[in-house]
Design a protein around this motif. Sequence first.
Motif, PDB file in Angstrom:
ATOM      1  N   CYS A 307       0.841  -1.199   0.000  1.00 33.51           N
ATOM      2  CA  CYS A 307       0.000   0.000   0.000  1.00 33.51           C
ATOM      3  C   CYS A 307       0.882   1.257   0.000  1.00 33.51           C
ATOM      4  CB  CYS A 307      -0.918   0.003   1.227  1.00 33.51           C
ATOM      5  SG  CYS A 307      -2.018   1.434   1.308  1.00 33.51           S
ATOM      6  N   HIS A 308       0.815   2.010  -1.083  1.00 34.87           N
ATOM      7  CA  HIS A 308       1.444   3.328  -1.130  1.00 34.87           C
ATOM      8  C   HIS A 308       0.366   4.376  -0.834  1.00 34.87           C
ATOM      9  CE1 HIS A 308       4.920   1.502  -3.230  1.00 34.87           C
ATOM     10  NE2 HIS A 308       5.574   2.586  -2.824  1.00 34.87           N
ATOM     11  N   ASP A 309       0.653   5.303   0.069  1.00 30.79           N
ATOM     12  CA  ASP A 309      -0.321   6.351   0.389  1.00 30.79           C
ATOM     13  C   ASP A 309       0.216   7.704  -0.047  1.00 30.79           C
ATOM     14  OD1 ASP A 309       0.834   7.586   3.279  1.00 30.79           O
ATOM     15  OD2 ASP A 309       1.298   5.466   2.924  1.00 30.79           O
ATOM     16  N   TRP A 310      -0.596   8.391  -0.835  1.00 32.01           N
ATOM     17  CA  TRP A 310      -0.217   9.689  -1.403  1.00 32.01           C
ATOM     18  C   TRP A 310      -1.185  10.723  -0.838  1.00 32.01           C
ATOM     19  CZ3 TRP A 310      -0.680  11.090  -7.310  1.00 32.01           C
ATOM     20  CH2 TRP A 310       0.105  12.226  -7.582  1.00 32.01           C
ATOM     21  N   LYS A 311      -0.672  11.564   0.063  1.00 36.11           N
ATOM     22  CA  LYS A 311      -1.544  12.461   0.826  1.00 36.11           C
ATOM     23  C   LYS A 311      -2.129  13.581  -0.037  1.00 36.11           C
ATOM     24  CE  LYS A 311      -1.024  10.472   4.868  1.00 36.11           C
ATOM     25  NZ  LYS A 311      -0.221   9.303   4.471  1.00 36.11           N
ATOM     26  N   SER A 312      -1.312  14.182  -0.914  1.00 37.85           N
ATOM     27  CA  SER A 312      -1.797  15.263  -1.771  1.00 37.85           C
ATOM     28  C   SER A 312      -0.866  15.403  -2.972  1.00 37.85           C
ATOM     29  CB  SER A 312      -1.854  16.587  -1.006  1.00 37.85           C
ATOM     30  OG  SER A 312      -0.545  17.093  -0.789  1.00 37.85           O
ATOM     31  N   ARG A 313      -1.303  16.216  -3.946  1.00 36.14           N
ATOM     32  CA  ARG A 313      -0.504  16.406  -5.143  1.00 36.14           C
ATOM     33  C   ARG A 313       0.828  17.101  -4.819  1.00 36.14           C
ATOM     34  NH1 ARG A 313       0.604  15.123  -9.201  1.00 36.14           N
ATOM     35  NH2 ARG A 313       0.083  16.621 -10.812  1.00 36.14           N
ATOM     36  N   LYS A 314       0.873  17.786  -3.687  1.00 39.10           N
ATOM     37  CA  LYS A 314       2.091  18.500  -3.321  1.00 39.10           C
ATOM     38  C   LYS A 314       3.178  17.544  -2.828  1.00 39.10           C
ATOM     39  CE  LYS A 314      -0.373  22.734  -2.017  1.00 39.10           C
ATOM     40  NZ  LYS A 314      -0.676  23.679  -0.903  1.00 39.10           N
ATOM     41  N   ASP A 315       2.770  16.395  -2.324  1.00 38.76           N
ATOM     42  CA  ASP A 315       3.744  15.437  -1.818  1.00 38.76           C
ATOM     43  C   ASP A 315       4.461  14.762  -2.979  1.00 38.76           C
ATOM     44  OD1 ASP A 315       3.007  16.037   0.725  1.00 38.76           O
ATOM     45  OD2 ASP A 315       1.715  14.286   0.998  1.00 38.76           O
ATOM     46  N   LYS A 316       5.765  14.856  -3.001  1.00 40.92           N
ATOM     47  CA  LYS A 316       6.530  14.273  -4.095  1.00 40.92           C
ATOM     48  C   LYS A 316       6.706  12.763  -3.931  1.00 40.92           C
ATOM     49  CE  LYS A 316       9.124  18.467  -5.225  1.00 40.92           C
ATOM     50  NZ  LYS A 316      10.468  19.066  -5.398  1.00 40.92           N
ATOM     51  N   LYS A 317       6.791  12.304  -2.687  1.00 44.18           N
ATOM     52  CA  LYS A 317       7.041  10.896  -2.439  1.00 44.18           C
ATOM     53  C   LYS A 317       5.967  10.318  -1.527  1.00 44.18           C
ATOM     54  CE  LYS A 317      10.698   7.686  -1.045  1.00 44.18           C
ATOM     55  NZ  LYS A 317      12.077   7.558  -0.511  1.00 44.18           N
ATOM     56  N   PRO A 318       5.266   9.291  -1.966  1.00 47.36           N
ATOM     57  CA  PRO A 318       4.223   8.696  -1.128  1.00 47.36           C
ATOM     58  C   PRO A 318       4.816   7.847  -0.011  1.00 47.36           C
ATOM     59  CG  PRO A 318       4.447   7.436  -3.137  1.00 47.36           C
ATOM     60  CD  PRO A 318       5.366   8.612  -3.273  1.00 47.36           C
ATOM     61  N   GLY A 319       4.009   7.624   1.024  1.00 52.34           N
ATOM     62  CA  GLY A 319       4.405   6.695   2.069  1.00 52.34           C
ATOM     63  C   GLY A 319       4.157   5.263   1.613  1.00 52.34           C
ATOM     64  N   HIS A 320       4.583   4.307   2.426  1.00 51.12           N
ATOM     65  CA  HIS A 320       4.415   2.916   2.011  1.00 51.12           C
ATOM     66  C   HIS A 320       4.256   2.002   3.220  1.00 51.12           C
ATOM     67  CE1 HIS A 320       5.806  -1.137   0.562  1.00 51.12           C
ATOM     68  NE2 HIS A 320       4.886  -0.829  -0.332  1.00 51.12           N
ATOM     69  N   SER A 321       3.311   1.053   3.105  1.00 50.54           N
ATOM     70  CA  SER A 321       3.114  -0.001   4.098  1.00 50.54           C
ATOM     71  C   SER A 321       3.016  -1.320   3.355  1.00 50.54           C
ATOM     72  CB  SER A 321       1.834   0.234   4.911  1.00 50.54           C
ATOM     73  OG  SER A 321       1.852   1.481   5.556  1.00 50.54           O
ATOM     74  N   GLU A 322       3.401  -2.397   4.006  1.00 49.70           N
ATOM     75  CA  GLU A 322       3.315  -3.706   3.356  1.00 49.70           C
ATOM     76  C   GLU A 322       3.227  -4.802   4.401  1.00 49.70           C
ATOM     77  OE1 GLU A 322       6.813  -4.033   0.957  1.00 49.70           O
ATOM     78  OE2 GLU A 322       8.184  -3.873   2.649  1.00 49.70           O
ATOM     79  N   TYR A 323       2.771  -5.952   3.953  1.00 50.51           N
ATOM     80  CA  TYR A 323       2.710  -7.124   4.830  1.00 50.51           C
ATOM     81  C   TYR A 323       2.938  -8.366   3.983  1.00 50.51           C
ATOM     82  CZ  TYR A 323       1.173 -10.786   7.949  1.00 50.51           C
ATOM     83  OH  TYR A 323       1.138 -11.925   8.718  1.00 50.51           O
ATOM     84  N   LEU A 324       3.710  -9.289   4.515  1.00 51.97           N
ATOM     85  CA  LEU A 324       3.927 -10.589   3.881  1.00 51.97           C
ATOM     86  C   LEU A 324       3.927 -11.646   4.974  1.00 51.97           C
ATOM     87  CD1 LEU A 324       4.711 -12.482   1.519  1.00 51.97           C
ATOM     88  CD2 LEU A 324       7.106 -11.927   1.998  1.00 51.97           C
ATOM     89  N   HIS A 325       3.021 -12.595   4.869  1.00 53.38           N
ATOM     90  CA  HIS A 325       2.954 -13.661   5.872  1.00 53.38           C
ATOM     91  C   HIS A 325       4.127 -14.606   5.653  1.00 53.38           C
ATOM     92  CE1 HIS A 325       0.678 -15.490   9.077  1.00 53.38           C
ATOM     93  NE2 HIS A 325       0.865 -16.684   8.547  1.00 53.38           N
ATOM     94  N   GLN A 326       4.853 -14.887   6.722  1.00 52.21           N
ATOM     95  CA  GLN A 326       6.097 -15.647   6.592  1.00 52.21           C
ATOM     96  C   GLN A 326       6.106 -16.921   7.435  1.00 52.21           C
ATOM     97  OE1 GLN A 326       9.545 -13.025   7.023  1.00 52.21           O
ATOM     98  NE2 GLN A 326       8.325 -11.276   6.303  1.00 52.21           N
ATOM     99  N   GLU A 327       4.938 -17.403   7.803  1.00 48.73           N
ATOM    100  CA  GLU A 327       4.841 -18.607   8.612  1.00 48.73           C
ATOM    101  C   GLU A 327       3.931 -19.627   7.942  1.00 48.73           C
ATOM    102  OE1 GLU A 327       3.314 -17.324  12.319  1.00 48.73           O
ATOM    103  OE2 GLU A 327       5.029 -16.052  12.808  1.00 48.73           O
ATOM    104  N   ALA A 328       4.042 -20.873   8.368  1.00 47.66           N
ATOM    105  CA  ALA A 328       3.189 -21.941   7.846  1.00 47.66           C
ATOM    106  C   ALA A 328       1.887 -21.956   8.631  1.00 47.66           C
ATOM    107  CB  ALA A 328       3.909 -23.288   7.947  1.00 47.66           C
ATOM    108  N   SER A 329       1.061 -20.929   8.421  1.00 45.89           N
ATOM    109  CA  SER A 329      -0.215 -20.794   9.127  1.00 45.89           C
ATOM    110  C   SER A 329      -1.156 -19.949   8.284  1.00 45.89           C
ATOM    111  CB  SER A 329       0.005 -20.146  10.505  1.00 45.89           C
ATOM    112  OG  SER A 329       0.552 -18.849  10.364  1.00 45.89           O
TER     113      SER A 329
END
Length: 476
Positions: A307-329
Amino acid sequence: MSGIQCPKNLWLALHKPELAVPVNVATQMQFDEGNEVGELARNQEGKGILIEKDYWDYPGGHQATQEAIKSGEKVIYEASFLFQDFFSRADILKKIKNDWHLIEVKKATSVKDYYIPDSAIQTFIIESCGIKLKSISIRHINDECFYPDLDNLFTTVDVTAEVREALKDIPKRIKELKKVAEGKEPVKEIGPQCKDPFDCAFTDHCWKKVPKYSIFNLPALRNKWELYEEGKIKIADLDADDFKGNIKRAIEVTQSKKPFIDSKQIQKDLSDWQWPLYFFDFETVMPAIPRYKDSKSYSQIPFQFSCHDWKSRKDKKPGHSEYLHQEASDPRPALIKSMLKAIGNKGSIVAYNKSFEIRVIKDLAEFDPKNGKALLALVDRFVDPLPIFRKNVYHPDFLGSFSIKSVAPVLIGEKLNYDNLNIGDGGIAQAKAEQILRGQVKDTEFKKVVEDLLEYCRQDTLAMVELVKWLFNFIE
């Protein structure tokens, strides 16, 4: 069956196998999953003898099967039959009283058309060896079977009548294909058979001379495109479903080599989007055999998001969040928690082909009633750049495709070319994720696989960010 799909496929497999695309991890996963389904079908069928011979030991498999029949075995798994130049293995050969029954196990959720000639060939070989079949059935996966109760995982459908009808044509086809196998490489134009019912391993070889700028640079559409070029059909005769966009415009752009951009319509289409923008993408696995709570066969189980989050057109670089499940569950509980945290409670959620993400979220809401309201609140916030590109943008280098993997490198540049990634497509990503979710990745490889999966999903949302910035540039 390869020869029935395409005689050239059969000839190349026999005479020039080195031209085939090597089996990758995604294809191998499909093979392994098929073997897993077959093994479970044997376990549920019950006691029987398994013909365990090397795959290419045709005489050995045939001999072991004959010995099992003579000794009175009632259920034979992988029953092997050799007749002249033809060999087959039957998934389940079962004797009830004095009658033999053939059961072919498939990991699909219905009886596919090509199962009938496949079973007819099996029947021809088996009966040519002296075994008369009372019935022929397809045992496929029941898509209404939910984990953890797998007692009804399979559905068995009698196809005896259909196979008997198809069997009438088999001797003729066999005679024709023997000539193909023993003769020179056949001349066969590319077409729908390159992809139907399976992707041909020799596509790269047969398609190497196809012009780059063929708008319908797809097997199923090439014949129609050629008819159009020859003046035998009109644009109106090309089914809109064949090319999801403006066919006339795409043809004109391809012929003129000049891109088309409708900036006014782009502005109109973007007018309903609400800031901040969240660029969101799921990756999922689809196990044939369900293994997570309340899931069924081929349920879309999300294991990763970016997930990249872009707050407004003025922001040059968006924020970023991510998740990857890494277990056998089961990956869903932790993924839901992380996803709801990453996406704020206002602003548009941007997804390329949003119907997929919406469907997955609705399934998650059903799985997790506690968070169901919060999850379903996301649905109405989704917006989709894909139809905007289909309606308002066309470049000849799209080559008839509006997938993000086609559009992003053309409009943004090679930095968004998926060929540059270690994992460059969803099939490979699924296969690698399955290895993690099954605990099959070695410690020495684990970190690398995780990094590659994160990079792949991250590129999907970054590509959306760059493409949407590209769209906004035409309305300012």
